[in-house]
Write a protein that holds these residues in place. Structure first.
Motif, PDB file in Angstrom:
ATOM      1  N   LEU A 112      88.990   8.154 121.444  1.00 45.45           N
ATOM      2  CA  LEU A 112      90.238   7.179 121.488  1.00 45.45           C
ATOM      3  C   LEU A 112      90.596   6.691 122.690  1.00 45.45           C
ATOM      4  O   LEU A 112      91.006   5.539 122.999  1.00 45.45           O
ATOM      5  CB  LEU A 112      91.307   8.004 120.614  1.00 45.45           C
ATOM      6  N   VAL A 113      90.970   7.378 123.801  1.00 48.53           N
ATOM      7  CA  VAL A 113      91.402   7.057 124.924  1.00 48.53           C
ATOM      8  C   VAL A 113      90.397   6.180 125.512  1.00 48.53           C
ATOM      9  O   VAL A 113      90.751   5.119 126.279  1.00 48.53           O
ATOM     10  CB  VAL A 113      91.562   8.380 125.939  1.00 48.53           C
TER      11      VAL A 113
ATOM     12  N   GLN B 184      88.683   0.720 126.940  1.00 51.89           N
ATOM     13  CA  GLN B 184      87.674  -0.583 126.949  1.00 51.89           C
ATOM     14  C   GLN B 184      88.256  -1.673 126.164  1.00 51.89           C
ATOM     15  O   GLN B 184      88.097  -2.990 126.665  1.00 51.89           O
ATOM     16  CB  GLN B 184      86.698  -0.078 125.998  1.00 51.89           C
ATOM     17  N   ASP B 185      89.158  -1.578 125.494  1.00 51.27           N
ATOM     18  CA  ASP B 185      89.873  -2.694 124.809  1.00 51.27           C
ATOM     19  C   ASP B 185      90.847  -3.411 125.805  1.00 51.27           C
ATOM     20  O   ASP B 185      91.110  -4.530 125.894  1.00 51.27           O
ATOM     21  CB  ASP B 185      90.825  -2.191 123.574  1.00 51.27           C
TER      22      ASP B 185
ATOM     23  N   ASP C 119      91.806  -7.936 129.443  1.00 55.47           N
ATOM     24  CA  ASP C 119      92.097  -8.554 130.770  1.00 55.47           C
ATOM     25  C   ASP C 119      91.012  -9.349 131.218  1.00 55.47           C
ATOM     26  O   ASP C 119      91.225 -10.594 132.008  1.00 55.47           O
ATOM     27  CB  ASP C 119      92.143  -7.366 131.927  1.00 55.47           C
ATOM     28  N   ARG C 120      89.724  -9.084 131.135  1.00 57.03           N
ATOM     29  CA  ARG C 120      88.607  -9.801 131.180  1.00 57.03           C
ATOM     30  C   ARG C 120      88.870 -11.359 130.387  1.00 57.03           C
ATOM     31  O   ARG C 120      88.682 -12.463 130.992  1.00 57.03           O
ATOM     32  CB  ARG C 120      87.111  -9.135 130.705  1.00 57.03           C
TER      33      ARG C 120
END
Length: 79
Positions: free
Chosen positions: A14-15, A20-21, A26-27
């Motif tokens: 989950l972390v 990644q999300d 941000d990207r």
């Protein structure tokens, strides 16, 4: 023991997914800002080019009108 491991693995997964999300968000935000900046620069350049062309036409037209007026005045003075 096995329950703790699977909970720890789920927690870690989950972390990792949350991280990644965030990175993807941000990207995407940076890409959107970059595209917006690029569009703004292109629009500014296009507007500047049109203004330069208009200025050029006005200067040429002014030179032609002054030349014609000068020769007409010379014709009246000499004639």
């Amino acid at each position: 023991m096995r329950m703790r491991q699977s909970l720890a693995q789920l927690e870690r997964a989950l972390v990792d997914e949350i991280e990644q999300d965030r990175e993807q968000a941000d990207r995407l935000r940076r890409e959107v800002e970059l595209r917006a900046r690029k569009r703004h620069l292109e629009k500014t350049h296009k507007r500047g080019s049109m203004r330069f062309g208009l200025l050029y036409l006005i200067l040429v037209a002014t030179a032609v009108l002054v030349t014609v007026a000068m020769f007409e005045t010379l014709y009246y003075v000499m004639g």
